[in-house]
Design an enzyme around this catalytic site. Sequence first.
Site, PDB file in Angstrom:
ATOM      1  N   GLU A 172       0.907  -1.049   0.020  1.00  0.00           N
ATOM      2  CA  GLU A 172      -0.005  -0.010   0.106  1.00  0.00           C
ATOM      3  C   GLU A 172       0.838   1.207  -0.095  1.00  0.00           C
ATOM      4  O   GLU A 172       0.616   2.405   0.818  1.00  0.00           O
ATOM      5  CB  GLU A 172      -0.929   0.025   1.021  1.00  0.00           C
ATOM      6  CG  GLU A 172      -2.140  -1.161   1.104  1.00  0.00           C
ATOM      7  CD  GLU A 172      -3.105  -0.845   1.864  1.00  0.00           C
ATOM      8  OE1 GLU A 172      -3.280   0.327   2.565  1.00  0.00           O
ATOM      9  OE2 GLU A 172      -4.007  -1.921   1.913  1.00  0.00           O
TER      10      GLU A 172
HETATM   11  C1  FAD Z   1       3.173  -9.344   0.340  1.00  0.00           C
HETATM   12  C2  FAD Z   1       2.868  -8.433  -0.690  1.00  0.00           C
HETATM   13  C3  FAD Z   1       1.510  -8.201  -0.919  1.00  0.00           C
HETATM   14  C4  FAD Z   1       0.984  -7.250  -1.728  1.00  0.00           C
HETATM   15  N1  FAD Z   1      -0.256  -7.359  -2.290  1.00  0.00           N
HETATM   16  C5  FAD Z   1      -0.654  -6.638  -3.410  1.00  0.00           C
HETATM   17  C6  FAD Z   1      -2.015  -6.682  -3.818  1.00  0.00           C
HETATM   18  O1  FAD Z   1      -2.922  -7.606  -3.402  1.00  0.00           O
HETATM   19  N2  FAD Z   1      -2.280  -6.191  -4.977  1.00  0.00           N
HETATM   20  C7  FAD Z   1      -1.417  -5.404  -5.747  1.00  0.00           C
HETATM   21  O2  FAD Z   1      -1.747  -4.901  -6.506  1.00  0.00           O
HETATM   22  N3  FAD Z   1      -0.162  -5.400  -5.136  1.00  0.00           N
HETATM   23  C8  FAD Z   1       0.352  -5.734  -4.076  1.00  0.00           C
HETATM   24  N4  FAD Z   1       1.483  -5.874  -3.425  1.00  0.00           N
HETATM   25  C9  FAD Z   1       2.562  -5.032  -4.176  1.00  0.00           C
HETATM   26  C10 FAD Z   1       2.712  -3.756  -3.326  1.00  0.00           C
HETATM   27  O3  FAD Z   1       1.647  -2.911  -3.391  1.00  0.00           O
HETATM   28  C11 FAD Z   1       4.088  -3.186  -3.896  1.00  0.00           C
HETATM   29  O4  FAD Z   1       5.184  -3.967  -3.481  1.00  0.00           O
HETATM   30  C12 FAD Z   1       4.357  -1.860  -3.428  1.00  0.00           C
HETATM   31  O5  FAD Z   1       3.601  -1.048  -4.052  1.00  0.00           O
HETATM   32  C13 FAD Z   1       5.962  -1.401  -3.678  1.00  0.00           C
HETATM   33  O6  FAD Z   1       6.381  -1.752  -4.958  1.00  0.00           O
HETATM   34  P1  FAD Z   1       7.734  -2.597  -5.221  1.00  0.00           P
HETATM   35  O7  FAD Z   1       7.755  -3.729  -4.103  1.00  0.00           O
HETATM   36  O8  FAD Z   1       7.912  -3.205  -6.329  1.00  0.00           O
HETATM   37  O9  FAD Z   1       8.919  -1.626  -4.772  1.00  0.00           O
HETATM   38  P2  FAD Z   1       9.663  -0.708  -5.724  1.00  0.00           P
HETATM   39  O10 FAD Z   1       8.626   0.039  -6.635  1.00  0.00           O
HETATM   40  O11 FAD Z   1      10.777  -1.583  -6.451  1.00  0.00           O
HETATM   41  O12 FAD Z   1      10.462   0.195  -4.807  1.00  0.00           O
HETATM   42  C14 FAD Z   1      11.899  -0.181  -4.285  1.00  0.00           C
HETATM   43  C15 FAD Z   1      12.190   1.142  -3.220  1.00  0.00           C
HETATM   44  O13 FAD Z   1      12.213   2.072  -3.837  1.00  0.00           O
HETATM   45  C16 FAD Z   1      11.317   3.064  -3.201  1.00  0.00           C
HETATM   46  N5  FAD Z   1      10.868   4.027  -4.058  1.00  0.00           N
HETATM   47  C17 FAD Z   1      10.253   3.899  -5.203  1.00  0.00           C
HETATM   48  N6  FAD Z   1       9.851   4.974  -5.827  1.00  0.00           N
HETATM   49  C18 FAD Z   1      10.555   6.013  -5.015  1.00  0.00           C
HETATM   50  C19 FAD Z   1      10.124   7.529  -4.892  1.00  0.00           C
HETATM   51  N7  FAD Z   1       9.761   8.064  -5.952  1.00  0.00           N
HETATM   52  N8  FAD Z   1      10.726   8.108  -4.077  1.00  0.00           N
HETATM   53  C20 FAD Z   1      11.336   7.367  -3.025  1.00  0.00           C
HETATM   54  N9  FAD Z   1      11.240   6.133  -2.661  1.00  0.00           N
HETATM   55  C21 FAD Z   1      10.956   5.177  -3.950  1.00  0.00           C
HETATM   56  C22 FAD Z   1      10.081   2.142  -2.481  1.00  0.00           C
HETATM   57  O14 FAD Z   1       9.822   2.872  -1.319  1.00  0.00           O
HETATM   58  C23 FAD Z   1      11.002   0.982  -2.114  1.00  0.00           C
HETATM   59  O15 FAD Z   1      11.725   1.133  -0.741  1.00  0.00           O
HETATM   60  C24 FAD Z   1       2.105  -6.662  -2.581  1.00  0.00           C
HETATM   61  C25 FAD Z   1       3.363  -6.622  -2.155  1.00  0.00           C
HETATM   62  C26 FAD Z   1       3.774  -7.730  -1.287  1.00  0.00           C
HETATM   63  C27 FAD Z   1       5.079  -7.700  -1.060  1.00  0.00           C
END
Ligand code: FAD
Length: 818
Positions: free
Chosen positions: A498
Site C-alpha cells: 500500500e
Molecule cells: C506481500 C505483498 C502483498 C501485496 N499485495 C498486493 C495486492 O494485493 N495487489 C497489488 O496490486 N499489489 C500488491 N503488492 C504490491 C505492493 O503494493 C508493492 O510491493 C509496493 O507498492 C511497492 O512496490 P515494489 O515492491 O515493486 O517496490 P519498488 O517500486 O521496486 O521500490 C523499491 C524501493 O524504492 C522506493 N521508491 C520507489 N519509488 C520511489 C520514489 N519516487 N521516491 C522514494 N522512494 C521510492 C520504495 O519505497 C522501495 O523502498 C503486494 C506486495 C507484497 C510484497
Amino acid sequence: MIHLLLIVLALAGLIAVLRREAGAPAALGVLTVLGIAGLVLGAPLLGLVLLIAGACVAACGLPLLRRRWLSPRLFAMFKKVAPKVSDTERTALEAGSVGWDGELFSGKPDWQNLMDMNDDGLTDKEQAFLDHQCSVAAGMCNAWDIARERADLPPELWAYLKKEGFFGMIIPEAYGGLGFSAKAQSLVLQKLSVNETLMVTVGVPNSLGPGELLLKYGTDAQKDHYLPRLADGREIPCFGLTGPRAGSDATALPDTGVVCKRVIDGQEVLGLRLNFEKRWITLAPIASVVGLAFRMFDPDHLLGDEENLGITCALIPRDTEGMEIGRRHHPIGSPFMNGPIKGKDVFVPLDTIIGGPEMAGEGWRMLVECLSVGRCITLPSGATGTARYALGWSGGFARIRRQFNLPVAEMEGVQEPLARIASMAYIAQATVRQTANMIDHGQKPAVPSAILKSQLTEFQRSLLGDAMDIHGGRAVTLGPRNYIGIGYAANPVAITVEGANIMTRNLMIFGQGAIRCHPYVLEELAAKDADDIKAFDKAFFSHTGLILGNAARALTLGLGIGRPSVPFDATAAPYAQDVARLSAGFGLAADAAMASLGASLKLREMLSARLGDVLSNLYLTSMVLKGWQEGDKVEGEDELLHYSCRFLLQRAEQAFVELFDNLPNRALARVLKPIVMPLGRRWARPQDTLTRGIAQNVSTDSALRTKLLAYTWDTQEEGQQDNPLARYNALLADQERAEPIYRNLNKAYAKGELPAEALHPEQRIEAGLAAGLLSEDDAQFMREHEAEVLAMLSVDDFAFDAFASAKENVTWHTDTAA
Ligand SMILES: Cc1cc2nc3c(=O)[nH]c(=O)nc-3n(C[C@H](O)[C@H](O)[C@H](O)COP(=O)(O)OP(=O)(O)OC[C@H]3O[C@@H](n4cnc5c(N)ncnc54)[C@H](O)[C@@H]3O)c2cc1C
C-alpha cells in the site's frame, strides 16, 4: 523617546495585523496613523519613513493598485516556475478530502473543528461482534500450525470467517454485509492482529479491492450479483495492480486491454482482449474473482474516437479462459495467500469493467479515491493491534522473568523499551481511532492515510524490535510456544505494501499535502492552468498574507507571546498550544521550501521527508490530545500523555532542525530558523521518571495496562487455542501476592536460612515451608504460580531433522543424532 515609542508601536501594530492576517488596509492604517503622529509629535523623519512604508503597502497590497503593475509580472514569473502537475498527480491530488491536515498546513489550526467530531462509539451489534465473533476467530488460530505446518488458516476458521461475515464488514446490510463503521472495522482488525495471517486475510477484502470499488462505482447489476456473494464469502476477491515492471510507480503498468469483438455462442460480443502479468497479489491463489487494472486501448474505434482510454479496472471470474492463477509466493514470516496472476489473450465482455464501459479510463481515479479510506484503516489497525499485543506480552514477560533476583521489568534498561512500546501503542490507538472517526463523519482523509500507513507501520517495526529484545531468547526460539517471532518476521510486509514507506514518507506526505492541503497552492495552480490573472491575484496575495501571518505567529508564539486558547485541560493545553506554534512554523517553512526550490523540491526528497515528518508528528500529537480530552482517564495515563507528546514534538523539532541545516538556500535557512525556533528547541526526549512510571504500570495489573490492552483477545475459553496474553494477565493478577514471597525466600536464602542447594524457586518454596517462612496455603499458591511461570518461560525443541524439508539431504553429524 517618541522615536522609540513610535517604532515599538509600529512593530507591535504590524505584528498584530500580520498574526490576524488582517490585510493591507489594516497595515496601511497602522503605518498612516503612526506616520502622521510622527510628523505631528516632532519625529518628522520617522513619520516620513512610516508614510513611505504605508505607500509601499498600498501599492503592493491594495488590489486595485497592484493589479495594474505588480500582479501581471508575478503571474508571468509564476507560470515559468510553477511545477507541472501530471494528469496522474492531479487525479491523486483531487482524491479524498482535506480535514485536520489542512488545519495544520494553514498554520492556525482551529481545534474546535477537530473537537466537534464526536465519537459516538460502537453500536451494540458491533460491540457484540468484537466480544464474541472476534474472540472465537482469534481462539481458532495456532500461529505455528498456520505458519509452519499448514501454511494456511485452518478450514474451520475459513468457514467461520465466511459464515460470520468477516469478509463483508464494509458491505452494507442491504447487500447482506455487516455494514460496520470505520471504527468497528478498525477494532476488529486490531483484535485479529493476534495473528498476522488472520489480520491480513480479513483486512484485504475489506480494504482497497473489488468490494469497495463495486460499492462506489459498480453498476446495479454488478452490485446485485457480487456484493451478497462477497459478503458471505461465496466469492473471494483479490485485486491485481502490481506487476514485475510496475511497483511503486503503479501507473506505469504495461498490462493491456484492447477493445475487440468475438463471436460467442453464435453472437458477436464486444469485449476486451487482455494481456497481463501481475505479482504479489494477496488472496490471488484462492480468489474466485480478480479485480484487474490495465491500460485500455481502442485502436479500431469500436467505442469512439479515443484510442488510448487509460487505466481501467475490471472484474474477471477466476475460470476465464487464458488466465493462469493459483501459484503462491512465500511472503516473509506469514503464509497468507499471495501469488502471481497471468493472462494471455484473455477475452472478457465489456460489462466486466467496474461501473460498465462508461468507466473505461477512470481506473486510476477510482483506485486513489478508495485508497484514502482503506489505507487509513487496514495496515494502521494491524499496527495498533500488534502494539497492544506486543505490550501485553512484553509487560507480562518482563514481570515474571526474574534475573539477578529481580523481575527484569525492574531494570531500567528494560523499562526504556517497555515505555517506548506503551507510548507507541497509545499514540497508535488514538490516531487510528480518531481518523476512523473522521471517516465515520464522511471524510476521506487522503494525506492522513499516508501519514498513518507509514508512521504506524514504522512504529510497528520499532516496537516489535523492542518486544523481541525484552523477551531475549524466549522470542528468538521459534516453535508453537513463540507467540511473537512469526509476526516479527512478517513485519516487512506492512512496511512495503500500500505504498512502500520510503516513498510514502519522502514523496507522498509532503508532496501531496503541499498542494492538496495548502490553503492557496491548488488555487494558484488552477489559475495558472486557466490563465486567470484575477484568480491568481486573489490566491497569491492571500497566500502572501498567510506567509507573513505564519512568520508573525511562529515568532511570537516561539517567544511565548499571545498563546492561543485551546479546548483542552491544563495537562494537555501546553502541548496543543505548541502544536499551534509548530504548525505556524511548518506553514512558513513549507512555503519557504516551495518558493526557494520550486519544482525541484519534488526531487529533494530528503527535504520533503523532513517537512512530512513535521506534519506527521503534529498530526499524531493532535490525535493523542483529542483522545485524552474526550476519553475516560485512568491512573498513570497522564504520564503516558506527557511521554507521548514530548516524544512526538521532540521529533517534530528535530525534523525542523535538519530541514534548516540542509536547505540549499543558506540565507533563507538562517532567517527561518530564528523565526521558527527563536529560543531553540523546546522539547527534549521524555524524562526517565516518566519511563519508570509507565514501565511499572504496564508490567503490573494496573488500570493503565487494562486500558491499553482493550480490544485484544484476552480470554481463554474451553476448546480455544492457548492464549498467552490471558495467561500473562492472570500471572500479573497474582503478582501482588507472589512478589513479597519471592523476596522473603530470596532474602532468607541469601542469609543462609535455607539450604544452599535450594537453587530452584520450587526448592526454595519447599525449604521456606519447612523453615516456617510461609504457610501451606502460600506454598500451594506459589507451587502453582511458579509452575505457570516456568511454562511461560519455556521454549520448544525439535527432532534433529525437523527443519529440513528434503530429509534425504540431512547430514547426520554424529552417531547419536542418527
Ligand atoms: C506481500 C505483498 C502483498 C501485496 N499485495 C498486493 C495486492 O494485493 N495487489 C497489488 O496490486 N499489489 C500488491 N503488492 C504490491 C505492493 O503494493 C508493492 O510491493 C509496493 O507498492 C511497492 O512496490 P515494489 O515492491 O515493486 O517496490 P519498488 O517500486 O521496486 O521500490 C523499491 C524501493 O524504492 C522506493 N521508491 C520507489 N519509488 C520511489 C520514489 N519516487 N521516491 C522514494 N522512494 C521510492 C520504495 O519505497 C522501495 O523502498 C503486494 C506486495 C507484497 C510484497
